[in-house]
Design an enzyme around this catalytic site. Sequence first.
Site, short mmCIF file in Angstrom:
data_model
loop_
_atom_site.label_atom_id
_atom_site.label_comp_id
_atom_site.label_asym_id
_atom_site.label_seq_id
_atom_site.Cartn_x
_atom_site.Cartn_y
_atom_site.Cartn_z
N ASP A 276 -4.67 -6.61 -90.52
CA ASP A 276 -3.64 -6.87 -89.51
C ASP A 276 -2.69 -8.03 -89.87
O ASP A 276 -1.49 -7.90 -89.68
CB ASP A 276 -4.27 -7.14 -88.14
CG ASP A 276 -4.69 -5.86 -87.44
OD1 ASP A 276 -4.26 -4.77 -87.88
OD2 ASP A 276 -5.45 -5.94 -86.46
N ASP B 38 -12.49 7.39 -89.00
CA ASP B 38 -12.39 6.67 -90.25
C ASP B 38 -10.94 6.26 -90.40
O ASP B 38 -10.02 7.01 -90.07
CB ASP B 38 -12.82 7.53 -91.44
CG ASP B 38 -13.10 6.66 -92.65
OD1 ASP B 38 -13.86 5.68 -92.50
OD2 ASP B 38 -12.55 6.93 -93.73
P1 IMP Z 1 -13.82 2.04 -91.40
O1 IMP Z 1 -14.61 1.22 -90.46
O2 IMP Z 1 -14.60 2.73 -92.45
O3 IMP Z 1 -12.87 2.96 -90.69
O4 IMP Z 1 -13.00 0.99 -92.24
C1 IMP Z 1 -11.69 0.81 -92.02
C2 IMP Z 1 -11.20 -0.43 -92.74
O5 IMP Z 1 -9.78 -0.26 -92.83
C3 IMP Z 1 -11.41 -1.70 -91.92
O6 IMP Z 1 -12.55 -2.39 -92.31
C4 IMP Z 1 -10.15 -2.49 -92.23
O7 IMP Z 1 -10.29 -3.16 -93.45
C5 IMP Z 1 -9.11 -1.40 -92.40
N1 IMP Z 1 -8.47 -1.09 -91.09
C6 IMP Z 1 -8.60 0.04 -90.35
N2 IMP Z 1 -7.91 -0.05 -89.20
C7 IMP Z 1 -7.34 -1.27 -89.22
C8 IMP Z 1 -6.51 -1.95 -88.27
O8 IMP Z 1 -6.17 -1.49 -87.17
N3 IMP Z 1 -6.12 -3.17 -88.65
C9 IMP Z 1 -6.47 -3.74 -89.82
N4 IMP Z 1 -7.26 -3.17 -90.71
C10 IMP Z 1 -7.69 -1.93 -90.42
#
Ligand code: IMP
Length: 194
Positions: free
Chosen positions: A152, A67
């Site tokens: 990003d 996450d």
């Molecule tokens: P997850 O899939 O629940 O971990 O959601 C993480 C959310 O955080 C993503 O949809 C992005 O909006 C943001 N996020 C996480 N990692 C990155 C990254 O490496 N770059 C840009 N946004 C990120």
Amino acid sequence: MFKIYLASTNSHKAREMGEFLEGVAEVLIHPEYKAPHEDGDSFRENAIIKAKALSRLIPKELVLGEDSGLVVPFLGGAPGVKSHRFSTRGTDLSNIEKLLSALKPASGQERKAYFVSYGVLMRGGKILWEGEGRVEGEITHKPMGEEGFGYDPVFFYPPMKRTFAQLTREEKNRVSHRGRMLSMLKEFLLKNGG
Ligand code: IMP
């Protein structure tokens, strides 16, 4: 070589992770995995919720729950665990728009932010390893760059003087929150017979 199933439907993430763990583990997405309700209060809780959901489906396999999100202290930690659904529409573009508008009154230090990636490696519902990676940066005033995903284009990384969307995938993997979490995981896998 390990085979790790990533508890995600985001093929972007699986590709980034697969490249990072090249030679040590193959990172796969399982077609039957459906994202569970992520209602944890922390990145760790959500990573466990995801890993458990996939582990129930394939108990004999190694699964990784991850996450991640963006934390902006000036906004009380938002978007945080709600990073992917920060705006009502929940698209990358609308999330960025909401973030930039919330940060309109912020300048200098107030625009500081960090990405967090929490990883939980599991087999048969048992945690074998867990770890957190972080990277610090600043939120720009407008999006810059075409690479990557999510926030990003507005995440400026001072040591490289570019946003994450202006870095190549290899450059981003080397310094990103996910890269840092994965390098700890890689170390664990290598010590355990990778
Ligand atoms: P997850 O899939 O629940 O971990 O959601 C993480 C959310 O955080 C993503 O949809 C992005 O909006 C943001 N996020 C996480 N990692 C990155 C990254 O490496 N770059 C840009 N946004 C990120």
